[in-house]
Design a protein around this motif. Structure first.
Motif, PDB file in Angstrom:
ATOM      1  N   ARG A 200      35.266   2.325  -5.418  1.00 24.67           N
ATOM      2  CA  ARG A 200      33.921   2.228  -5.971  1.00 24.67           C
ATOM      3  C   ARG A 200      33.025   1.527  -4.951  1.00 24.67           C
ATOM      4  NH1 ARG A 200      32.218   0.623 -11.863  1.00 24.67           N
ATOM      5  NH2 ARG A 200      30.009   0.301 -11.533  1.00 24.67           N
ATOM      6  N   VAL A 201      31.825   2.032  -4.783  1.00 28.14           N
ATOM      7  CA  VAL A 201      30.874   1.456  -3.845  1.00 28.14           C
ATOM      8  C   VAL A 201      29.581   1.152  -4.600  1.00 28.14           C
ATOM      9  CG1 VAL A 201      29.507   1.865  -1.768  1.00 28.14           C
ATOM     10  CG2 VAL A 201      31.837   2.763  -1.912  1.00 28.14           C
ATOM     11  N   GLU A 202      29.123  -0.090  -4.504  1.00 33.31           N
ATOM     12  CA  GLU A 202      27.839  -0.471  -5.081  1.00 33.31           C
ATOM     13  C   GLU A 202      26.776  -0.238  -4.017  1.00 33.31           C
ATOM     14  OE1 GLU A 202      27.210  -1.563  -8.197  1.00 33.31           O
ATOM     15  OE2 GLU A 202      29.320  -1.457  -8.768  1.00 33.31           O
ATOM     16  N   SER A 203      25.718   0.465  -4.367  1.00 35.55           N
ATOM     17  CA  SER A 203      24.698   0.830  -3.386  1.00 35.55           C
ATOM     18  C   SER A 203      23.314   0.423  -3.854  1.00 35.55           C
ATOM     19  CB  SER A 203      24.701   2.348  -3.158  1.00 35.55           C
ATOM     20  OG  SER A 203      25.957   2.778  -2.728  1.00 35.55           O
ATOM     21  N   ARG A 204      22.438   0.216  -2.889  1.00 35.46           N
ATOM     22  CA  ARG A 204      21.007  -0.002  -3.153  1.00 35.46           C
ATOM     23  C   ARG A 204      20.255   1.045  -2.366  1.00 35.46           C
ATOM     24  NH1 ARG A 204      18.916  -5.769  -1.811  1.00 35.46           N
ATOM     25  NH2 ARG A 204      17.549  -4.292  -0.863  1.00 35.46           N
ATOM     26  N   PHE A 205      19.242   1.615  -2.996  1.00 34.19           N
ATOM     27  CA  PHE A 205      18.447   2.635  -2.335  1.00 34.19           C
ATOM     28  C   PHE A 205      17.005   2.178  -2.268  1.00 34.19           C
ATOM     29  CE2 PHE A 205      22.065   4.723  -4.171  1.00 34.19           C
ATOM     30  CZ  PHE A 205      22.492   5.554  -3.151  1.00 34.19           C
ATOM     31  N   ILE A 206      16.462   2.168  -1.087  1.00 31.66           N
ATOM     32  CA  ILE A 206      15.057   1.836  -0.907  1.00 31.66           C
ATOM     33  C   ILE A 206      14.298   3.153  -0.950  1.00 31.66           C
ATOM     34  CG2 ILE A 206      13.323   0.846   0.624  1.00 31.66           C
ATOM     35  CD1 ILE A 206      15.627  -0.931   1.748  1.00 31.66           C
ATOM     36  N   ILE A 207      13.572   3.357  -2.025  1.00 29.60           N
ATOM     37  CA  ILE A 207      12.837   4.601  -2.220  1.00 29.60           C
ATOM     38  C   ILE A 207      11.481   4.536  -1.523  1.00 29.60           C
ATOM     39  CG2 ILE A 207      11.906   6.193  -3.950  1.00 29.60           C
ATOM     40  CD1 ILE A 207      14.976   5.902  -3.958  1.00 29.60           C
ATOM     41  N   TRP A 208      10.897   3.352  -1.522  1.00 25.90           N
ATOM     42  CA  TRP A 208       9.584   3.167  -0.915  1.00 25.90           C
ATOM     43  C   TRP A 208       9.431   1.705  -0.534  1.00 25.90           C
ATOM     44  CZ3 TRP A 208       5.457   0.066  -2.345  1.00 25.90           C
ATOM     45  CH2 TRP A 208       4.251   0.332  -1.701  1.00 25.90           C
ATOM     46  N   GLU A 209       8.760   1.451   0.590  1.00 28.82           N
ATOM     47  CA  GLU A 209       8.423   0.078   0.970  1.00 28.82           C
ATOM     48  C   GLU A 209       7.169   0.099   1.817  1.00 28.82           C
ATOM     49  OE1 GLU A 209      11.363  -1.906   3.355  1.00 28.82           O
ATOM     50  OE2 GLU A 209      11.526  -0.259   4.755  1.00 28.82           O
ATOM     51  N   ASP A 210       6.471  -1.028   1.812  1.00 32.29           N
ATOM     52  CA  ASP A 210       5.251  -1.173   2.591  1.00 32.29           C
ATOM     53  C   ASP A 210       5.022  -2.665   2.793  1.00 32.29           C
ATOM     54  OD1 ASP A 210       2.955  -0.535   3.966  1.00 32.29           O
ATOM     55  OD2 ASP A 210       1.942   0.410   2.288  1.00 32.29           O
ATOM     56  N   ARG A 211       4.155  -2.993   3.721  1.00 32.87           N
ATOM     57  CA  ARG A 211       3.812  -4.398   3.976  1.00 32.87           C
ATOM     58  C   ARG A 211       2.557  -4.778   3.195  1.00 32.87           C
ATOM     59  NH1 ARG A 211       5.645  -6.521   9.310  1.00 32.87           N
ATOM     60  NH2 ARG A 211       7.116  -4.997  10.099  1.00 32.87           N
ATOM     61  N   ASP A 212       2.428  -6.062   2.899  1.00 35.64           N
ATOM     62  CA  ASP A 212       1.232  -6.613   2.262  1.00 35.64           C
ATOM     63  C   ASP A 212       0.822  -5.837   1.016  1.00 35.64           C
ATOM     64  OD1 ASP A 212       1.018  -8.597   4.240  1.00 35.64           O
ATOM     65  OD2 ASP A 212       0.028  -7.179   5.579  1.00 35.64           O
ATOM     66  N   VAL A 213       1.742  -5.722   0.078  1.00 33.62           N
ATOM     67  CA  VAL A 213       1.493  -4.988  -1.160  1.00 33.62           C
ATOM     68  C   VAL A 213       1.128  -5.970  -2.261  1.00 33.62           C
ATOM     69  CG1 VAL A 213       2.560  -3.550  -2.939  1.00 33.62           C
ATOM     70  CG2 VAL A 213       3.036  -3.113  -0.534  1.00 33.62           C
TER      71      VAL A 213
ATOM     72  N   GLN B 120       1.352  -6.540  -5.902  1.00 35.70           N
ATOM     73  CA  GLN B 120       2.113  -5.976  -7.012  1.00 35.70           C
ATOM     74  C   GLN B 120       2.136  -6.933  -8.188  1.00 35.70           C
ATOM     75  OE1 GLN B 120       6.124  -5.118  -5.811  1.00 35.70           O
ATOM     76  NE2 GLN B 120       6.703  -7.237  -5.605  1.00 35.70           N
ATOM     77  N   ILE B 121       2.305  -6.350  -9.352  1.00 28.90           N
ATOM     78  CA  ILE B 121       2.335  -7.120 -10.595  1.00 28.90           C
ATOM     79  C   ILE B 121       3.502  -6.613 -11.432  1.00 28.90           C
ATOM     80  CG2 ILE B 121      -0.172  -7.489 -10.610  1.00 28.90           C
ATOM     81  CD1 ILE B 121      -0.230  -5.267 -12.850  1.00 28.90           C
ATOM     82  N   PRO B 122       3.910  -7.382 -12.444  1.00 27.88           N
ATOM     83  CA  PRO B 122       4.900  -6.849 -13.371  1.00 27.88           C
ATOM     84  C   PRO B 122       4.309  -5.631 -14.100  1.00 27.88           C
ATOM     85  CG  PRO B 122       4.674  -9.226 -13.630  1.00 27.88           C
ATOM     86  CD  PRO B 122       3.565  -8.779 -12.735  1.00 27.88           C
ATOM     87  N   ALA B 123       5.063  -4.569 -14.195  1.00 25.02           N
ATOM     88  CA  ALA B 123       4.584  -3.360 -14.874  1.00 25.02           C
ATOM     89  C   ALA B 123       4.300  -3.635 -16.352  1.00 25.02           C
ATOM     90  CB  ALA B 123       5.599  -2.233 -14.725  1.00 25.02           C
ATOM     91  N   SER B 124       4.878  -4.692 -16.895  1.00 22.17           N
ATOM     92  CA  SER B 124       4.658  -5.041 -18.305  1.00 22.17           C
ATOM     93  C   SER B 124       3.236  -5.508 -18.570  1.00 22.17           C
ATOM     94  CB  SER B 124       5.640  -6.128 -18.739  1.00 22.17           C
ATOM     95  OG  SER B 124       5.447  -7.300 -17.966  1.00 22.17           O
ATOM     96  N   ALA B 125       2.446  -5.747 -17.532  1.00 25.92           N
ATOM     97  CA  ALA B 125       1.046  -6.132 -17.710  1.00 25.92           C
ATOM     98  C   ALA B 125       0.150  -4.914 -17.909  1.00 25.92           C
ATOM     99  CB  ALA B 125       0.558  -6.933 -16.513  1.00 25.92           C
ATOM    100  N   LEU B 126       0.635  -3.734 -17.552  1.00 21.12           N
ATOM    101  CA  LEU B 126      -0.185  -2.518 -17.588  1.00 21.12           C
ATOM    102  C   LEU B 126      -0.121  -1.802 -18.926  1.00 21.12           C
ATOM    103  CD1 LEU B 126       0.859  -1.061 -14.129  1.00 21.12           C
ATOM    104  CD2 LEU B 126      -1.394  -1.984 -14.719  1.00 21.12           C
TER     105      LEU B 126
ATOM    106  N   ASN C  35       7.716   1.436 -10.285  1.00 19.72           N
ATOM    107  CA  ASN C  35       9.114   1.734 -10.578  1.00 19.72           C
ATOM    108  C   ASN C  35       9.519   1.353 -11.994  1.00 19.72           C
ATOM    109  OD1 ASN C  35       9.483  -1.038 -10.591  1.00 19.72           O
ATOM    110  ND2 ASN C  35      10.669  -1.109  -8.707  1.00 19.72           N
ATOM    111  N   GLY C  36       8.547   0.995 -12.817  1.00 20.52           N
ATOM    112  CA  GLY C  36       8.844   0.601 -14.187  1.00 20.52           C
ATOM    113  C   GLY C  36       9.035  -0.897 -14.351  1.00 20.52           C
ATOM    114  N   LEU C  37       9.342  -1.594 -13.276  1.00 16.77           N
ATOM    115  CA  LEU C  37       9.483  -3.047 -13.315  1.00 16.77           C
ATOM    116  C   LEU C  37       8.313  -3.732 -12.646  1.00 16.77           C
ATOM    117  CD1 LEU C  37      13.275  -3.383 -12.443  1.00 16.77           C
ATOM    118  CD2 LEU C  37      12.199  -3.513 -14.694  1.00 16.77           C
ATOM    119  N   SER C  38       7.892  -3.199 -11.513  1.00 13.34           N
ATOM    120  CA  SER C  38       6.716  -3.733 -10.824  1.00 13.34           C
ATOM    121  C   SER C  38       5.849  -2.570 -10.367  1.00 13.34           C
ATOM    122  CB  SER C  38       7.117  -4.624  -9.650  1.00 13.34           C
ATOM    123  OG  SER C  38       7.870  -3.900  -8.710  1.00 13.34           O
ATOM    124  N   ALA C  39       4.556  -2.855 -10.237  1.00 15.71           N
ATOM    125  CA  ALA C  39       3.602  -1.807  -9.885  1.00 15.71           C
ATOM    126  C   ALA C  39       2.694  -2.289  -8.771  1.00 15.71           C
ATOM    127  CB  ALA C  39       2.769  -1.420 -11.105  1.00 15.71           C
ATOM    128  N   GLN C  40       2.417  -1.399  -7.844  1.00 14.34           N
ATOM    129  CA  GLN C  40       1.494  -1.670  -6.752  1.00 14.34           C
ATOM    130  C   GLN C  40       0.074  -1.463  -7.274  1.00 14.34           C
ATOM    131  OE1 GLN C  40       1.365   1.423  -3.833  1.00 14.34           O
ATOM    132  NE2 GLN C  40       0.583   0.080  -2.237  1.00 14.34           N
TER     133      GLN C  40
END
Length: 122
Positions: A40-53, A55-61, A89-94
């Motif tokens: 079994r392999v635990e993996s992390r996938f970076i779908i998107w990244e940027d500098r100086d973003v 972001q807020i918790p998506a629960s505020a929207l 991503n459902g947890l945080s939003a740009q």
């Protein structure tokens, strides 16, 4: 990554959502050369990244008149803002527009929060 997922029943009888992927291991060989078939392999996938973003918790929207909206705390009052959302991503939003750095957003606003209502930071 396959474009669609599928549902499978696990050995414990739990319905699971799965998607097939093909990946390459990028870490040094000494970290993975002892792996064998069926490990079994635990993996992390970076779908998107940027500098100086900003972001807020998506629960505020929330949606209002078809637009993304949130409340900020200003002078101890809730103030409604329409914002432009980028990546989410459902947890945080740009936030691309409508909010400045260091403004306090209200997360999980309920139906008692409206524009101009007095609020207290917890």
């Amino acid at each position: 990554m396959e474009p669609v997922g599928f549902t499978k029943i696990s050995a414990l009888g739990v319905e699971e959502q799965r998607v097939l992927i093909i990946s390459d291991i990028t870490s040094p060989p000494e970290e993975w050369q002892t792996l064998g078939d069926g490990y079994r392999v635990e993996s992390r996938f970076i779908i998107w990244e940027d500098r100086d973003v900003l972001q807020i918790p998506a629960s505020a929207l929330f949606r209002s008149d078809g637009k993304w909206t949130l409340f900020v705390m200003q002078d101890n009052k809730a103030r409604r803002r329409t914002v432009t959302v980028g990546q989410n991503n459902g947890l945080s939003a740009q936030i691309l527009d409508g909010l400045a750095e260091n403004e306090v957003v209200i997360t999980h606003p309920d139906d008692t929060i409206d524009d101009g209502v007095r609020v207290k930071r917890r």
